[in-house]
Write a protein that holds these residues in place. Sequence first.
Motif, mmCIF file in Angstrom:
data_model
loop_
_atom_site.group_PDB
_atom_site.id
_atom_site.type_symbol
_atom_site.label_atom_id
_atom_site.label_comp_id
_atom_site.label_asym_id
_atom_site.label_seq_id
_atom_site.Cartn_x
_atom_site.Cartn_y
_atom_site.Cartn_z
ATOM 1 N N ALA A 98 0.923 -1.181 -0.099
ATOM 2 C CA ALA A 98 -0.201 0.005 -0.018
ATOM 3 C C ALA A 98 0.945 1.393 0.151
ATOM 4 C CB ALA A 98 -0.895 -0.030 1.355
ATOM 5 N N ALA A 99 0.506 2.093 -0.910
ATOM 6 C CA ALA A 99 1.575 3.335 -1.034
ATOM 7 C C ALA A 99 0.777 4.439 -1.789
ATOM 8 C CB ALA A 99 2.741 3.038 -1.895
ATOM 9 N N ALA A 100 0.928 5.693 -1.197
ATOM 10 C CA ALA A 100 0.479 6.703 -2.024
ATOM 11 C C ALA A 100 1.558 7.251 -2.728
ATOM 12 C CB ALA A 100 0.163 7.945 -0.963
ATOM 13 N N HIS A 101 0.937 8.221 -3.757
ATOM 14 C CA HIS A 101 1.855 8.785 -4.836
ATOM 15 C C HIS A 101 1.196 10.149 -5.608
ATOM 16 C CE1 HIS A 101 0.814 7.120 -9.001
ATOM 17 N NE2 HIS A 101 -0.110 6.904 -8.281
ATOM 18 N N TYR A 102 1.983 10.821 -6.143
ATOM 19 C CA TYR A 102 1.434 11.974 -7.078
ATOM 20 C C TYR A 102 2.127 11.936 -8.195
ATOM 21 C CZ TYR A 102 4.733 15.152 -4.855
ATOM 22 O OH TYR A 102 5.862 15.550 -4.487
ATOM 23 N N VAL A 103 1.506 12.527 -9.208
ATOM 24 C CA VAL A 103 2.150 12.329 -10.614
ATOM 25 C C VAL A 103 2.607 13.895 -10.717
ATOM 26 C CG1 VAL A 103 2.537 11.970 -13.043
ATOM 27 C CG2 VAL A 103 1.520 10.399 -11.524
ATOM 28 N N PRO A 104 3.735 14.665 -10.475
ATOM 29 C CA PRO A 104 3.975 16.157 -10.983
ATOM 30 C C PRO A 104 3.817 16.737 -12.078
ATOM 31 C CG PRO A 104 5.992 14.980 -10.227
ATOM 32 C CD PRO A 104 4.948 13.755 -10.212
ATOM 33 N N SER A 105 2.659 16.615 -12.473
ATOM 34 C CA SER A 105 2.270 17.105 -13.915
ATOM 35 C C SER A 105 1.347 17.336 -14.240
ATOM 36 C CB SER A 105 2.835 15.759 -15.115
ATOM 37 O OG SER A 105 2.476 16.241 -16.438
ATOM 38 N N GLU A 106 1.126 18.598 -14.706
ATOM 39 C CA GLU A 106 -0.416 19.287 -15.050
ATOM 40 C C GLU A 106 -1.311 18.113 -15.625
ATOM 41 O OE1 GLU A 106 -1.000 23.055 -16.487
ATOM 42 O OE2 GLU A 106 0.663 23.940 -15.224
ATOM 43 N N VAL B 257 -2.000 14.050 -4.208
ATOM 44 C CA VAL B 257 -1.597 12.672 -3.483
ATOM 45 C C VAL B 257 -2.782 11.836 -3.429
ATOM 46 C CG1 VAL B 257 -0.890 11.877 -1.254
ATOM 47 C CG2 VAL B 257 0.019 14.118 -2.409
ATOM 48 N N HIS B 258 -2.504 10.536 -3.921
ATOM 49 C CA HIS B 258 -3.577 9.726 -3.410
ATOM 50 C C HIS B 258 -2.969 8.150 -3.367
ATOM 51 C CE1 HIS B 258 -2.687 9.606 -7.898
ATOM 52 N NE2 HIS B 258 -3.042 8.325 -7.748
ATOM 53 N N GLY B 259 -3.764 7.269 -3.094
ATOM 54 C CA GLY B 259 -2.996 5.821 -2.954
ATOM 55 C C GLY B 259 -3.604 4.945 -3.536
ATOM 56 N N HIS B 260 -3.057 3.686 -3.469
ATOM 57 C CA HIS B 260 -3.123 2.378 -4.321
ATOM 58 C C HIS B 260 -2.675 1.221 -3.210
ATOM 59 C CE1 HIS B 260 -4.054 4.322 -7.972
ATOM 60 N NE2 HIS B 260 -2.850 5.156 -7.513
ATOM 61 N N THR B 261 -3.453 0.225 -3.606
ATOM 62 C CA THR B 261 -2.809 -1.306 -3.085
ATOM 63 C C THR B 261 -2.280 -1.722 -4.436
ATOM 64 O OG1 THR B 261 -4.449 -1.266 -1.175
ATOM 65 C CG2 THR B 261 -3.165 -3.346 -1.898
ATOM 66 N N ARG C 121 10.421 -1.772 1.481
ATOM 67 C CA ARG C 121 10.842 -0.411 1.085
ATOM 68 C C ARG C 121 9.590 0.298 0.797
ATOM 69 N NH1 ARG C 121 15.797 1.063 -1.833
ATOM 70 N NH2 ARG C 121 16.401 -1.215 -1.711
ATOM 71 N N PHE C 122 8.602 -0.149 0.066
ATOM 72 C CA PHE C 122 7.480 0.615 -0.301
ATOM 73 C C PHE C 122 6.296 0.636 0.591
ATOM 74 C CE2 PHE C 122 9.859 0.054 -4.437
ATOM 75 C CZ PHE C 122 10.412 1.101 -4.672
ATOM 76 N N ASP C 123 5.865 -0.305 1.208
ATOM 77 C CA ASP C 123 4.719 -0.430 1.937
ATOM 78 C C ASP C 123 4.559 0.484 2.820
ATOM 79 O OD1 ASP C 123 2.192 -1.771 2.258
ATOM 80 O OD2 ASP C 123 3.132 -2.393 4.145
ATOM 81 N N HIS C 124 3.310 1.178 2.913
ATOM 82 C CA HIS C 124 2.858 2.431 3.575
ATOM 83 C C HIS C 124 3.836 3.652 3.443
ATOM 84 C CE1 HIS C 124 0.119 -0.767 5.179
ATOM 85 N NE2 HIS C 124 -0.787 0.266 5.472
ATOM 86 N N SER C 125 4.051 3.755 2.421
ATOM 87 C CA SER C 125 5.023 5.211 2.065
ATOM 88 C C SER C 125 4.374 5.888 1.287
ATOM 89 C CB SER C 125 6.349 4.515 1.864
ATOM 90 O OG SER C 125 6.545 4.158 0.412
ATOM 91 N N LEU C 126 5.109 7.196 0.934
ATOM 92 C CA LEU C 126 4.730 7.967 -0.267
ATOM 93 C C LEU C 126 5.724 7.827 -1.016
ATOM 94 C CD1 LEU C 126 2.955 10.294 -1.574
ATOM 95 C CD2 LEU C 126 4.542 11.914 -0.149
ATOM 96 N N LEU C 127 5.684 7.419 -2.252
ATOM 97 C CA LEU C 127 6.887 7.015 -3.173
ATOM 98 C C LEU C 127 7.494 8.076 -3.627
ATOM 99 C CD1 LEU C 127 4.626 4.461 -5.687
ATOM 100 C CD2 LEU C 127 6.251 4.081 -3.807
ATOM 101 N N ASN C 128 6.979 9.482 -3.591
ATOM 102 C CA ASN C 128 7.472 10.605 -4.161
ATOM 103 C C ASN C 128 8.508 10.896 -3.083
ATOM 104 O OD1 ASN C 128 4.482 10.884 -4.924
ATOM 105 N ND2 ASN C 128 5.508 12.322 -6.326
ATOM 106 N N ASP C 129 8.606 10.400 -1.908
ATOM 107 C CA ASP C 129 9.623 10.580 -0.777
ATOM 108 C C ASP C 129 10.657 9.678 -0.848
ATOM 109 O OD1 ASP C 129 7.887 12.499 0.438
ATOM 110 O OD2 ASP C 129 7.265 11.332 1.953
ATOM 111 N N HIS C 130 10.834 8.753 -1.859
ATOM 112 C CA HIS C 130 11.824 8.121 -2.060
ATOM 113 C C HIS C 130 12.753 8.790 -3.070
ATOM 114 C CE1 HIS C 130 10.453 4.522 0.141
ATOM 115 N NE2 HIS C 130 9.283 5.005 -0.201
ATOM 116 N N SER C 131 13.500 9.733 -2.358
ATOM 117 C CA SER C 131 14.121 10.767 -3.353
ATOM 118 C C SER C 131 15.127 9.890 -4.287
ATOM 119 C CB SER C 131 14.603 11.783 -2.669
ATOM 120 O OG SER C 131 15.364 11.449 -1.628
ATOM 121 N N ALA C 132 15.819 8.977 -3.926
ATOM 122 C CA ALA C 132 17.020 8.521 -4.531
ATOM 123 C C ALA C 132 16.379 7.710 -5.925
ATOM 124 C CB ALA C 132 17.495 7.295 -3.624
#
Length: 149
Positions: A24-32, A40-44, A75-86
């Motif tokens: 389960a993780a949230a993300h956003y796509v930084p594009s208009e 920001v929204h989430g998915h399983t 690595r990814f469960d219960h995180s905001l994917l965008n925060d994985h800056s590496a």
Amino acid sequence: MIQQIYPSAAHPFRYELNKDMQFAAAHYVPSESAGACSRVHGHTYFVNVTVAGDELDESGFLVNFSQIKKLIHNRFDHSLLNDHSALFSDEDPNRYPTTENVARIIAELVSDFLAQTVNKPQCVQIFLRETPTSYVIYRPYAAGGNRHE
């Protein structure tokens, strides 16, 4: 139990291992142009990792299933994917956390891990489902053929 039939990746190897997992993780796509997905929204997410090779390791495994799960789920469960800056970036469209890029990055993480093993199996496919009706398949070597080293 998760059960699904996946499209197969053609490869020349004797063994093929598939590991299913979800996170389960949230993300956003930084594009208009991403519309509602720019918020920001989430998915399983559901992922299937396909690894293939000719040789087993000293334990008789192509790769231990638990090692694949640690690489992805832990690595990814219960995180905001965008925060994985590496791994992801708000500046580079090739690193936005779209389903396509997430699938590719999972393949890269798995491939980097496998390259360090004695028997050197290959990641040949990532199946990543974002919603019940939307998924991406990423095949690392589809363009240039399988790397059988």
